[in-house]
Design a protein around this motif. Structure first.
Motif, PDB file in Angstrom:
ATOM      1  N   LYS A 147      45.419  46.858  36.868  1.00  0.00           N
ATOM      2  CA  LYS A 147      45.288  45.535  37.631  1.00  0.00           C
ATOM      3  C   LYS A 147      46.534  45.220  38.184  1.00  0.00           C
ATOM      4  O   LYS A 147      47.546  45.198  37.757  1.00  0.00           O
ATOM      5  N   ARG A 171      48.432  41.783  40.685  1.00  0.00           N
ATOM      6  CA  ARG A 171      48.530  40.688  41.081  1.00  0.00           C
ATOM      7  C   ARG A 171      49.637  40.090  42.129  1.00  0.00           C
ATOM      8  O   ARG A 171      50.761  40.813  41.765  1.00  0.00           O
ATOM      9  N   GLN A 196      35.287  35.733  45.399  1.00  0.00           N
ATOM     10  CA  GLN A 196      35.538  36.418  44.098  1.00  0.00           C
ATOM     11  C   GLN A 196      34.577  37.690  44.184  1.00  0.00           C
ATOM     12  O   GLN A 196      33.547  37.720  44.820  1.00  0.00           O
ATOM     13  N   TRP A 244      35.378  46.906  40.531  1.00  0.00           N
ATOM     14  CA  TRP A 244      36.541  46.599  41.276  1.00  0.00           C
ATOM     15  C   TRP A 244      36.668  45.148  41.666  1.00  0.00           C
ATOM     16  O   TRP A 244      36.628  44.399  42.857  1.00  0.00           O
ATOM     17  N   ARG A 261      37.747  41.322  41.901  1.00  0.00           N
ATOM     18  CA  ARG A 261      38.844  40.440  42.596  1.00  0.00           C
ATOM     19  C   ARG A 261      38.739  39.080  42.329  1.00  0.00           C
ATOM     20  O   ARG A 261      37.591  38.535  42.423  1.00  0.00           O
ATOM     21  N   TRP A 298      46.494  36.388  44.251  1.00  0.00           N
ATOM     22  CA  TRP A 298      45.231  37.275  44.514  1.00  0.00           C
ATOM     23  C   TRP A 298      45.289  38.540  43.475  1.00  0.00           C
ATOM     24  O   TRP A 298      46.371  39.109  43.338  1.00  0.00           O
ATOM     25  N   GLU A 299      44.432  38.477  42.450  1.00  0.00           N
ATOM     26  CA  GLU A 299      44.247  39.477  41.362  1.00  0.00           C
ATOM     27  C   GLU A 299      43.423  40.427  41.839  1.00  0.00           C
ATOM     28  O   GLU A 299      41.919  40.291  42.431  1.00  0.00           O
ATOM     29  N   GLN A 300      43.494  41.727  41.613  1.00  0.00           N
ATOM     30  CA  GLN A 300      42.528  42.903  42.012  1.00  0.00           C
ATOM     31  C   GLN A 300      42.732  43.950  41.253  1.00  0.00           C
ATOM     32  O   GLN A 300      43.792  44.425  40.779  1.00  0.00           O
ATOM     33  N   THR A 301      41.605  44.499  40.782  1.00  0.00           N
ATOM     34  CA  THR A 301      41.563  45.900  40.167  1.00  0.00           C
ATOM     35  C   THR A 301      41.696  46.988  41.147  1.00  0.00           C
ATOM     36  O   THR A 301      41.280  47.120  42.230  1.00  0.00           O
TER      37      THR A 301
END
Length: 200
Positions: A145, A147, A98, A103, A105, A135-138
């Motif tokens: 964002k 995913r 995490q 940024w 994640r 996986w979630e990410q800015t």
């Protein structure tokens, strides 16, 4: 609480030879009889099923959760009992993966055992295992964002893709498969879903 009704509708065939004057009278009578029978079925309140859906979620630690759910508890359809759908599972969000800040994640792992009480088609326990990761990410701070997810559902590959623009516009795509036969790999029934949404 859920209420449901299931009806079986049969076929009604008409031949060209039935369309003379006498045939039309017989056809009208047959259609009226069929309509009356269907209306009697619809008016049979005893064939309406009533059931409950219940669920629980337990947060063991900040990164580990357990859950369980049961659907159609106490349900009868057409005076026949419906096997409840009972599912248990867990989700992990390991702290090491995490990241907070602009940024951000987040990576999740999950596993469940689905529909454990249902053995109608001789399903084995391995057919009921679902597992995967997300996986979630800015991608662009304060703007976009994304995913990405992948896993297996009952032995079939599943994947998903999603995104959020300005925290208002949402996009999701997913594909998964159900088993339409009696064992994994016999008859794959694959689904593809795409969804767009607007909301905070």
């Amino acid at each position: 609480y859920r209420m449901a009704k299931r009806e079986r509708v049969g076929n009604f065939q008409v031949a060209l030879t039935d369309l003379d004057k006498q045939g039309r009278k017989e056809l009208d009578a047959a259609l009226q009889d069929t309509l009356d029978a269907e209306l009697r079925h619809l008016a049979d309140l005893g064939s309406i099923g009533h059931g409950l859906d219940l669920g629980v979620l337990w947060q063991q630690t900040r990164w580990l959760r357990f859950g369980g759910a049961i659907q159609n508890l106490g349900m009868f359809l057409n005076h026949e009992p419906v096997t409840p759908k009972f599912t248990v599972g867990l989700a992990m969000t390991p702290v090491i993966f995490q990241k907070n800040g602009i940024w951000a994640r987040k990576i999740n792992f999950a596993c469940d055992l689905e529909d454990l009480l249902n053995g109608d088609r001789n399903y084995k326990p391995l057919n009921k295992i679902d597992f995967g990761a997300e996986w979630e990410q800015t991608l662009i701070p304060w703007l976009l964002k994304g995913r990405l997810s992948a896993g297996f559902k009952g032995g079939y590959f599943t994947t998903g893709l999603g995104g959020t623009l300005l925290s208002v516009f949402h996009y999701e795509f997913a594909t998964w498969a159900d088993e339409a036969g009696y064992y994994t790999g016999q008859i794959e029934d694959r689904y593809y879903v795409m969804k767009f949404g607007v909301g905070i």
